[in-house]
Design a protein around this motif. Sequence first.
Motif, short mmCIF file in Angstrom:
data_model
loop_
_atom_site.label_atom_id
_atom_site.label_comp_id
_atom_site.label_asym_id
_atom_site.label_seq_id
_atom_site.Cartn_x
_atom_site.Cartn_y
_atom_site.Cartn_z
N ALA A 187 0.82 -1.22 0.00
CA ALA A 187 0.00 0.00 0.00
C ALA A 187 0.85 1.26 0.00
CB ALA A 187 -0.94 0.00 1.21
N ALA A 188 1.92 1.26 -0.79
CA ALA A 188 2.84 2.40 -0.84
C ALA A 188 2.28 3.51 -1.71
CB ALA A 188 4.19 1.95 -1.36
N LYS A 189 2.35 4.73 -1.19
CA LYS A 189 1.92 5.91 -1.94
C LYS A 189 2.98 6.99 -1.81
CE LYS A 189 -3.12 5.42 -1.49
NZ LYS A 189 -4.36 6.12 -1.06
N ASN A 190 3.58 7.35 -2.93
CA ASN A 190 4.60 8.39 -2.94
C ASN A 190 3.92 9.74 -3.16
OD1 ASN A 190 7.61 9.00 -4.93
ND2 ASN A 190 6.96 9.83 -2.97
N ILE A 191 3.13 10.17 -2.16
CA ILE A 191 2.31 11.37 -2.30
C ILE A 191 2.75 12.50 -1.38
CG2 ILE A 191 0.23 10.16 -3.07
CD1 ILE A 191 -0.71 10.18 -0.17
N GLY A 192 3.80 12.27 -0.60
CA GLY A 192 4.25 13.29 0.34
C GLY A 192 3.63 13.11 1.72
N THR A 193 4.22 13.78 2.70
CA THR A 193 3.67 13.83 4.06
C THR A 193 3.56 15.29 4.48
OG1 THR A 193 5.90 13.59 4.99
CG2 THR A 193 4.55 11.59 4.77
N LEU A 202 -8.45 13.93 4.72
CA LEU A 202 -7.23 13.47 4.04
C LEU A 202 -7.58 12.89 2.67
CD1 LEU A 202 -5.50 11.76 7.10
CD2 LEU A 202 -5.03 14.04 6.17
N PRO A 203 -8.21 13.68 1.81
CA PRO A 203 -8.76 13.15 0.56
C PRO A 203 -7.73 12.52 -0.37
CG PRO A 203 -8.73 15.55 0.54
CD PRO A 203 -8.44 15.13 1.93
N HIS A 204 -6.46 12.94 -0.26
CA HIS A 204 -5.42 12.37 -1.12
C HIS A 204 -4.59 11.30 -0.39
CE1 HIS A 204 -6.32 15.41 -4.11
NE2 HIS A 204 -6.24 16.33 -3.16
N GLY A 205 -4.87 11.10 0.89
CA GLY A 205 -4.19 10.04 1.64
C GLY A 205 -2.88 10.42 2.27
N HIS A 206 -2.64 11.72 2.49
CA HIS A 206 -1.39 12.13 3.12
C HIS A 206 -1.30 11.64 4.57
CE1 HIS A 206 -1.59 15.13 -0.18
NE2 HIS A 206 -0.28 15.00 -0.17
N GLY A 207 -0.10 11.29 4.99
CA GLY A 207 0.16 11.04 6.40
C GLY A 207 0.62 12.32 7.07
N ASP A 265 6.27 17.59 2.21
CA ASP A 265 7.51 16.98 1.72
C ASP A 265 7.16 16.02 0.60
OD1 ASP A 265 9.90 15.65 1.29
OD2 ASP A 265 10.47 15.66 3.40
N HIS A 266 7.43 16.43 -0.63
CA HIS A 266 7.06 15.63 -1.79
C HIS A 266 7.91 14.36 -1.92
CE1 HIS A 266 4.27 18.57 -3.48
NE2 HIS A 266 5.16 19.52 -3.18
N ARG A 267 9.02 14.29 -1.21
CA ARG A 267 9.88 13.10 -1.30
C ARG A 267 9.28 11.91 -0.55
NH1 ARG A 267 14.93 15.81 1.54
NH2 ARG A 267 13.19 16.27 2.96
N ALA A 268 8.36 12.18 0.32
CA ALA A 268 7.90 11.21 1.30
C ALA A 268 6.61 10.52 0.86
CB ALA A 268 7.72 11.89 2.65
#
Length: 428
Positions: free
Chosen positions: A116-122, A269-274, A172-175
Amino acid sequence: MTNSIWHRNSKININTRPLDDNIKCDTLIIGGGFSGCSTALHLAKSGQNVVILEAKNFGYGASSRNVGLLNAGLWTNPDIVEKKLGLAAGQKLNQILAAAPEYVFKLIKNYNMDCAAKNIGTLHLSHNIAGMRNIEDRAAQLIKRGANIEILNANQTGKLTGSKIFKSSLLDHRAGVINPLDYLRGLANAAIDNGARLFNDSPAISLTKAQDKWLVKSNNGEILTKKIIIAVNAYGGNLIPRIRNNFIPIYFSQFATKPLPNELRQSILPHGHGCWDTSKVMRSFRLDQDGRLIIGTMGKLPNGDNGYLSRWAKMTLLQIFPQLAQFGKIEWQDCWDGIIAYTPDNMPRLYELDDNILAIMGYNGRGIAPATVFGKAIADYIKTGDQQDLPFPLTQPKTIKTHVFQSCFYELASQMEHRFGIISKLGM
Protein backbone atom coordinates in the motif's frame (compact mmCIF):
# COMPACT_ATOMS: atom_id res chain seq x y z
CA MET A 1 1.39 -6.25 23.38
CA THR A 2 -1.64 -6.27 21.07
CA ASN A 3 -1.32 -6.45 17.30
CA SER A 4 -1.65 -3.31 15.20
CA ILE A 5 -4.08 -2.50 12.41
CA TRP A 6 -1.32 -3.50 9.99
CA HIS A 7 -1.73 -7.12 10.99
CA ARG A 8 -5.44 -6.91 10.22
CA ASN A 9 -5.01 -5.72 6.63
CA SER A 10 -1.67 -7.37 5.80
CA LYS A 11 -1.48 -8.97 2.35
CA ILE A 12 2.01 -10.49 2.52
CA ASN A 13 3.05 -13.70 4.29
CA ILE A 14 6.55 -14.97 5.00
CA ASN A 15 7.63 -18.55 5.43
CA THR A 16 9.92 -18.81 8.46
CA ARG A 17 10.38 -21.31 11.27
CA PRO A 18 12.17 -21.53 14.62
CA LEU A 19 15.84 -22.53 14.66
CA ASP A 20 16.13 -26.21 15.62
CA ASP A 21 19.67 -27.11 14.57
CA ASN A 22 23.33 -26.08 14.88
CA ILE A 23 24.39 -24.12 11.79
CA LYS A 24 27.14 -21.83 10.46
CA CYS A 25 27.00 -18.54 8.59
CA ASP A 26 29.15 -15.60 7.54
CA THR A 27 26.97 -12.96 9.23
CA LEU A 28 24.29 -13.36 11.88
CA ILE A 29 21.74 -10.60 12.32
CA ILE A 30 19.86 -10.45 15.61
CA GLY A 31 16.52 -8.72 15.09
CA GLY A 32 14.04 -9.09 12.24
CA GLY A 33 12.90 -5.50 11.75
CA PHE A 34 13.64 -2.98 9.00
CA SER A 35 17.36 -2.75 9.85
CA GLY A 36 17.87 -6.51 10.11
CA CYS A 37 15.93 -7.48 7.00
CA SER A 38 17.49 -4.71 4.88
CA THR A 39 20.99 -5.74 5.97
CA ALA A 40 20.18 -9.39 5.25
CA LEU A 41 18.80 -8.60 1.80
CA HIS A 42 21.81 -6.57 0.73
CA LEU A 43 24.28 -9.11 2.12
CA ALA A 44 22.49 -12.06 0.56
CA LYS A 45 22.44 -10.31 -2.83
CA SER A 46 26.24 -10.26 -2.73
CA GLY A 47 26.45 -13.99 -2.03
CA GLN A 48 27.00 -13.88 1.73
CA ASN A 49 25.72 -16.70 3.90
CA VAL A 50 23.45 -14.67 6.20
CA VAL A 51 21.02 -15.65 8.97
CA ILE A 52 18.49 -13.63 10.99
CA LEU A 53 17.39 -14.65 14.47
CA GLU A 54 14.11 -13.01 15.50
CA ALA A 55 13.00 -13.48 19.10
CA LYS A 56 9.29 -13.40 18.23
CA ASN A 57 7.62 -12.87 14.84
CA PHE A 58 9.10 -10.80 12.05
CA GLY A 59 7.71 -7.31 12.48
CA TYR A 60 6.73 -7.84 16.12
CA GLY A 61 8.46 -4.65 17.28
CA ALA A 62 8.49 -1.12 15.89
CA SER A 63 8.33 -2.38 12.31
CA SER A 64 4.63 -3.16 12.72
CA ARG A 65 3.76 -0.63 15.44
CA ASN A 66 4.65 2.65 13.79
CA VAL A 67 2.52 5.10 11.85
CA GLY A 68 3.79 4.03 8.43
CA LEU A 69 5.09 7.44 7.34
CA LEU A 70 8.00 7.10 4.93
CA ASN A 71 9.86 10.33 5.64
CA ALA A 72 13.18 11.81 4.57
CA GLY A 73 15.74 12.92 7.14
CA LEU A 74 15.65 12.79 10.92
CA TRP A 75 13.71 14.71 13.55
CA THR A 76 16.92 16.70 13.94
CA ASN A 77 17.17 19.61 11.50
CA PRO A 78 19.97 19.25 8.92
CA ASP A 79 21.94 22.25 10.25
CA ILE A 80 22.13 20.59 13.66
CA VAL A 81 23.13 17.23 12.14
CA GLU A 82 26.10 18.93 10.47
CA LYS A 83 26.99 20.75 13.66
CA LYS A 84 26.92 17.54 15.73
CA LEU A 85 28.83 15.33 13.28
CA GLY A 86 31.02 17.95 11.63
CA LEU A 87 30.36 19.46 8.22
CA ALA A 88 31.58 16.62 5.99
CA ALA A 89 30.06 13.75 8.01
CA GLY A 90 26.84 15.70 8.59
CA GLN A 91 26.44 16.54 4.92
CA LYS A 92 26.99 12.88 4.05
CA LEU A 93 24.29 11.71 6.46
CA ASN A 94 21.86 14.42 5.35
CA GLN A 95 22.32 13.44 1.70
CA ILE A 96 21.85 9.73 2.44
CA LEU A 97 18.63 10.36 4.37
CA ALA A 98 17.29 12.88 1.86
CA ALA A 99 17.39 10.15 -0.79
CA ALA A 100 16.18 7.36 1.54
CA PRO A 101 12.44 7.41 0.66
CA GLU A 102 13.27 7.23 -3.06
CA TYR A 103 15.43 4.17 -2.38
CA VAL A 104 12.62 2.50 -0.41
CA PHE A 105 10.10 3.13 -3.19
CA LYS A 106 12.63 1.64 -5.63
CA LEU A 107 12.96 -1.53 -3.51
CA ILE A 108 9.18 -1.80 -3.27
CA LYS A 109 8.88 -1.61 -7.05
CA ASN A 110 11.80 -3.94 -7.82
CA TYR A 111 10.54 -6.69 -5.50
CA ASN A 112 6.82 -6.17 -6.19
CA MET A 113 5.99 -5.56 -2.53
CA ASP A 114 2.23 -5.18 -2.08
CA CYS A 115 2.50 -2.78 0.86
CA ALA A 116 0.00 0.00 0.00
CA ALA A 117 2.84 2.40 -0.84
CA LYS A 118 1.92 5.91 -1.94
CA ASN A 119 4.60 8.39 -2.94
CA ILE A 120 2.31 11.37 -2.30
CA GLY A 121 4.25 13.29 0.34
CA THR A 122 3.67 13.83 4.06
CA LEU A 123 2.47 16.89 5.97
CA HIS A 124 4.10 18.40 9.06
CA LEU A 125 1.37 20.59 10.53
CA SER A 126 1.76 23.69 12.69
CA HIS A 127 -0.79 23.98 15.47
CA ASN A 128 0.19 27.47 16.69
CA ILE A 129 2.45 30.46 15.89
CA ALA A 130 5.51 28.82 17.43
CA GLY A 131 4.82 25.75 15.32
CA MET A 132 4.68 27.90 12.19
CA ARG A 133 8.12 29.32 12.96
CA ASN A 134 9.45 25.81 13.62
CA ILE A 135 8.22 24.59 10.25
CA GLU A 136 9.50 27.68 8.41
CA ASP A 137 12.96 27.22 9.92
CA ARG A 138 13.07 23.55 8.93
CA ALA A 139 11.80 24.35 5.44
CA ALA A 140 14.48 27.00 4.90
CA GLN A 141 17.20 24.52 5.81
CA LEU A 142 15.76 21.86 3.50
CA ILE A 143 15.26 24.24 0.57
CA LYS A 144 18.89 25.35 0.93
CA ARG A 145 19.82 21.72 0.32
CA GLY A 146 17.58 21.33 -2.71
CA ALA A 147 14.78 19.32 -1.09
CA ASN A 148 11.49 19.04 -2.97
CA ILE A 149 9.31 20.57 -0.27
CA GLU A 150 6.95 23.53 0.07
CA ILE A 151 5.22 25.54 2.77
CA LEU A 152 1.42 25.59 2.55
CA ASN A 153 -0.77 28.25 4.15
CA ALA A 154 -3.81 27.51 6.30
CA ASN A 155 -6.19 27.35 3.36
CA GLN A 156 -3.97 25.02 1.33
CA THR A 157 -3.38 22.86 4.39
CA GLY A 158 -7.12 22.68 5.01
CA LYS A 159 -7.76 21.38 1.50
CA LEU A 160 -5.25 18.53 1.93
CA THR A 161 -6.28 17.60 5.47
CA GLY A 162 -9.98 18.41 5.63
CA SER A 163 -9.31 20.36 8.83
CA LYS A 164 -9.44 24.10 9.57
CA ILE A 165 -7.42 24.13 12.79
CA PHE A 166 -3.87 24.14 11.41
CA LYS A 167 -1.97 27.36 10.70
CA SER A 168 0.34 26.01 7.98
CA SER A 169 2.18 22.86 6.93
CA LEU A 170 5.37 21.60 5.37
CA LEU A 171 4.59 19.31 2.44
CA ASP A 172 7.51 16.98 1.72
CA HIS A 173 7.06 15.63 -1.79
CA ARG A 174 9.88 13.10 -1.30
CA ALA A 175 7.90 11.21 1.30
CA GLY A 176 4.81 9.01 1.45
CA VAL A 177 2.91 6.33 3.34
CA ILE A 178 3.08 2.54 3.44
CA ASN A 179 1.75 -0.43 5.36
CA PRO A 180 4.90 -0.88 7.47
CA LEU A 181 4.31 -4.54 8.31
CA ASP A 182 3.83 -5.53 4.67
CA TYR A 183 6.93 -3.56 3.72
CA LEU A 184 8.88 -5.42 6.40
CA ARG A 185 7.53 -8.75 5.17
CA GLY A 186 8.42 -7.72 1.63
CA LEU A 187 12.01 -7.09 2.72
CA ALA A 188 12.08 -10.43 4.53
CA ASN A 189 10.83 -12.32 1.47
CA ALA A 190 13.34 -10.54 -0.76
CA ALA A 191 16.12 -11.59 1.62
CA ILE A 192 14.88 -15.20 1.57
CA ASP A 193 14.65 -15.19 -2.23
CA ASN A 194 18.30 -14.14 -2.34
CA GLY A 195 19.39 -16.96 -0.04
CA ALA A 196 19.13 -15.59 3.50
CA ARG A 197 17.83 -17.90 6.23
CA LEU A 198 15.29 -16.40 8.64
CA PHE A 199 14.23 -17.95 11.94
CA ASN A 200 11.31 -16.72 14.06
CA ASP A 201 10.64 -17.42 17.75
CA SER A 202 14.39 -17.89 18.17
CA PRO A 203 15.82 -15.41 20.69
CA ALA A 204 19.58 -15.01 20.95
CA ILE A 205 20.25 -16.12 24.51
CA SER A 206 24.04 -15.82 24.72
CA LEU A 207 27.07 -14.72 22.68
CA THR A 208 30.41 -16.45 23.29
CA LYS A 209 33.78 -15.86 21.60
CA ALA A 210 34.98 -19.02 19.83
CA GLN A 211 38.52 -18.26 18.64
CA ASP A 212 38.02 -15.88 15.69
CA LYS A 213 34.27 -16.50 15.52
CA TRP A 214 31.18 -16.15 17.69
CA LEU A 215 28.91 -18.85 19.04
CA VAL A 216 25.32 -17.67 19.53
CA LYS A 217 22.85 -19.86 21.39
CA SER A 218 19.09 -19.85 20.95
CA ASN A 219 16.38 -21.98 22.54
CA ASN A 220 16.86 -25.04 20.36
CA GLY A 221 19.97 -24.44 18.31
CA GLU A 222 23.32 -22.70 17.94
CA ILE A 223 24.92 -20.56 15.25
CA LEU A 224 28.65 -20.24 14.61
CA THR A 225 29.31 -17.00 12.76
CA LYS A 226 32.09 -14.64 11.73
CA LYS A 227 30.18 -11.40 12.25
CA ILE A 228 27.16 -10.26 14.25
CA ILE A 229 24.82 -7.32 13.65
CA ILE A 230 22.59 -6.34 16.59
CA ALA A 231 19.45 -4.76 15.11
CA VAL A 232 16.90 -4.87 17.93
CA ASN A 233 16.50 -1.11 18.53
CA ALA A 234 14.22 -0.70 21.60
CA TYR A 235 13.31 -4.41 21.81
CA GLY A 236 16.63 -5.93 22.83
CA GLY A 237 15.81 -6.99 26.37
CA ASN A 238 18.81 -8.09 28.41
CA LEU A 239 20.94 -9.52 25.60
CA ILE A 240 23.39 -6.60 25.47
CA PRO A 241 23.19 -4.51 28.67
CA ARG A 242 25.70 -2.03 27.25
CA ILE A 243 23.18 -0.82 24.67
CA ARG A 244 20.03 -1.36 26.72
CA ASN A 245 20.88 1.69 28.82
CA ASN A 246 21.87 3.91 25.90
CA PHE A 247 18.42 5.15 24.98
CA ILE A 248 15.26 6.34 26.67
CA PRO A 249 12.27 4.06 25.98
CA ILE A 250 9.20 6.11 25.09
CA TYR A 251 5.83 4.61 24.22
CA PHE A 252 3.67 5.68 21.30
CA SER A 253 0.00 4.62 21.13
CA GLN A 254 -2.40 4.51 18.21
CA PHE A 255 -6.14 4.08 17.70
CA ALA A 256 -7.81 3.04 14.44
CA THR A 257 -11.49 3.64 13.62
CA LYS A 258 -13.65 1.40 11.53
CA PRO A 259 -13.44 2.21 7.78
CA LEU A 260 -14.97 5.62 7.10
CA PRO A 261 -17.90 6.02 4.69
CA ASN A 262 -16.93 7.20 1.22
CA GLU A 263 -18.35 10.70 1.72
CA LEU A 264 -16.14 11.23 4.78
CA ARG A 265 -13.09 9.82 3.01
CA GLN A 266 -13.56 12.52 0.39
CA SER A 267 -13.33 15.26 3.02
CA ILE A 268 -10.75 13.79 5.46
CA LEU A 269 -7.23 13.47 4.04
CA PRO A 270 -8.76 13.15 0.56
CA HIS A 271 -5.42 12.37 -1.12
CA GLY A 272 -4.19 10.04 1.64
CA HIS A 273 -1.39 12.13 3.12
CA GLY A 274 0.16 11.04 6.40
CA CYS A 275 0.46 13.81 8.99
CA TRP A 276 1.97 14.80 12.31
CA ASP A 277 1.95 18.11 14.14
CA THR A 278 4.17 20.43 16.16
CA SER A 279 2.53 19.81 19.55
CA LYS A 280 4.92 19.03 22.41
CA VAL A 281 2.97 15.82 22.89
CA MET A 282 2.91 15.01 19.21
CA ARG A 283 -0.20 13.82 17.38
CA SER A 284 -0.13 11.84 14.15
CA PHE A 285 -2.98 10.83 11.89
CA ARG A 286 -3.49 9.09 8.57
CA LEU A 287 -5.82 6.73 6.73
CA ASP A 288 -4.93 3.10 6.10
CA GLN A 289 -5.56 1.40 2.76
CA ASP A 290 -9.11 0.48 3.82
CA GLY A 291 -10.11 3.99 4.91
CA ARG A 292 -9.65 3.63 8.67
CA LEU A 293 -8.61 6.85 10.36
CA ILE A 294 -5.64 6.33 12.68
CA ILE A 295 -4.58 8.77 15.39
CA GLY A 296 -1.37 8.39 17.37
CA THR A 297 0.20 10.09 20.37
CA MET A 298 2.99 9.73 22.88
CA GLY A 299 2.20 7.46 25.82
CA LYS A 300 1.56 3.84 26.76
CA LEU A 301 -1.79 2.10 26.63
CA PRO A 302 -2.77 1.52 30.27
CA ASN A 303 -2.92 -2.14 31.21
CA GLY A 304 -6.50 -3.36 31.07
CA ASP A 305 -8.07 0.11 30.76
CA ASN A 306 -7.28 2.61 28.04
CA GLY A 307 -10.36 4.68 28.85
CA TYR A 308 -8.80 8.12 29.36
CA LEU A 309 -6.51 7.74 26.34
CA SER A 310 -9.42 6.52 24.23
CA ARG A 311 -11.52 9.51 25.31
CA TRP A 312 -8.65 11.87 24.46
CA ALA A 313 -8.28 10.29 21.00
CA LYS A 314 -12.01 10.62 20.24
CA MET A 315 -12.13 14.21 21.47
CA THR A 316 -9.04 15.13 19.47
CA LEU A 317 -10.32 13.58 16.25
CA LEU A 318 -13.59 15.49 16.59
CA GLN A 319 -11.66 18.70 17.24
CA ILE A 320 -9.52 18.20 14.14
CA PHE A 321 -12.25 16.72 11.94
CA PRO A 322 -15.67 17.91 13.20
CA GLN A 323 -17.29 16.27 10.15
CA LEU A 324 -16.69 12.95 11.90
CA ALA A 325 -19.81 13.71 13.95
CA GLN A 326 -21.76 12.56 10.87
CA PHE A 327 -20.17 9.15 11.39
CA GLY A 328 -21.99 8.74 14.68
CA LYS A 329 -20.16 7.36 17.68
CA ILE A 330 -16.45 6.83 17.07
CA GLU A 331 -15.56 3.20 17.72
CA TRP A 332 -12.07 1.75 17.67
CA GLN A 333 -11.36 -1.31 15.60
CA ASP A 334 -7.83 -1.66 16.98
CA CYS A 335 -5.55 0.07 19.45
CA TRP A 336 -1.89 -0.69 20.11
CA ASP A 337 1.36 0.79 21.32
CA GLY A 338 5.07 0.41 20.64
CA ILE A 339 8.40 1.55 22.03
CA ILE A 340 10.56 4.28 20.53
CA ALA A 341 14.33 4.21 21.15
CA TYR A 342 14.78 7.90 21.96
CA THR A 343 18.30 9.34 22.17
CA PRO A 344 18.91 12.70 23.88
CA ASP A 345 20.17 14.34 20.67
CA ASN A 346 17.60 12.62 18.40
CA MET A 347 20.47 11.03 16.47
CA PRO A 348 20.84 7.34 15.58
CA ARG A 349 23.66 5.23 16.95
CA LEU A 350 26.07 2.81 15.26
CA TYR A 351 28.17 0.95 17.82
CA GLU A 352 31.20 -1.29 17.51
CA LEU A 353 30.65 -3.51 20.55
CA ASP A 354 33.47 -6.03 20.07
CA ASP A 355 35.47 -7.68 17.32
CA ASN A 356 33.05 -8.16 14.41
CA ILE A 357 29.98 -7.08 16.41
CA LEU A 358 28.07 -3.98 15.32
CA ALA A 359 24.80 -2.55 16.68
CA ILE A 360 22.45 -0.09 14.98
CA MET A 361 19.75 1.70 16.99
CA GLY A 362 18.19 5.00 18.02
CA TYR A 363 15.73 5.85 15.27
CA ASN A 364 13.68 8.14 17.53
CA GLY A 365 10.40 7.15 15.91
CA ARG A 366 11.60 7.71 12.34
CA GLY A 367 12.95 4.33 11.33
CA ILE A 368 11.48 3.09 8.06
CA ALA A 369 13.61 4.87 5.46
CA PRO A 370 16.73 5.36 7.65
CA ALA A 371 16.78 1.71 8.75
CA THR A 372 16.52 0.57 5.14
CA VAL A 373 19.44 2.63 3.86
CA PHE A 374 21.50 2.02 7.01
CA GLY A 375 21.01 -1.72 6.45
CA LYS A 376 22.40 -1.36 2.93
CA ALA A 377 25.34 0.70 4.24
CA ILE A 378 26.17 -1.87 6.93
CA ALA A 379 26.09 -4.62 4.32
CA ASP A 380 28.49 -2.60 2.14
CA TYR A 381 30.80 -2.12 5.11
CA ILE A 382 30.80 -5.85 5.91
CA LYS A 383 31.71 -6.61 2.31
CA THR A 384 34.50 -4.01 2.00
CA GLY A 385 35.71 -3.28 5.53
CA ASP A 386 35.81 0.41 4.56
CA GLN A 387 34.24 2.67 7.18
CA GLN A 388 33.53 5.22 4.45
CA ASP A 389 30.65 2.93 3.45
CA LEU A 390 28.95 3.64 6.78
CA PRO A 391 26.43 6.51 7.02
CA PHE A 392 28.14 7.98 10.09
CA PRO A 393 31.08 7.06 12.34
CA LEU A 394 31.22 4.06 14.64
CA THR A 395 31.16 4.92 18.35
CA GLN A 396 31.10 3.22 21.75
CA PRO A 397 27.97 3.07 23.95
CA LYS A 398 27.60 5.66 26.69
CA THR A 399 25.14 4.84 29.44
CA ILE A 400 22.35 7.31 30.15
CA LYS A 401 22.27 7.03 33.92
CA THR A 402 18.84 8.65 34.18
CA HIS A 403 17.22 6.69 31.34
CA VAL A 404 14.62 5.09 33.63
CA PHE A 405 13.75 8.41 35.27
CA GLN A 406 13.49 10.19 31.91
CA SER A 407 11.29 7.45 30.50
CA CYS A 408 8.95 7.79 33.49
CA PHE A 409 8.97 11.59 33.13
CA TYR A 410 7.89 11.48 29.48
CA GLU A 411 5.20 8.95 30.26
CA LEU A 412 3.86 11.09 33.12
CA ALA A 413 3.87 14.20 30.91
CA SER A 414 1.89 12.30 28.27
CA GLN A 415 -0.63 11.11 30.84
CA MET A 416 -1.09 14.62 32.25
CA GLU A 417 -1.71 16.00 28.77
CA HIS A 418 -4.17 13.30 27.80
CA ARG A 419 -6.06 13.38 31.09
CA PHE A 420 -6.07 17.10 31.79
CA GLY A 421 -4.52 18.99 28.84
CA ILE A 422 -1.88 20.41 31.19
CA ILE A 423 0.77 21.04 28.55
CA SER A 424 -1.75 22.59 26.15
CA LYS A 425 -3.01 24.91 28.89
CA LEU A 426 0.58 26.03 29.53
CA GLY A 427 0.91 26.89 25.83
CA MET A 428 3.77 24.43 25.29
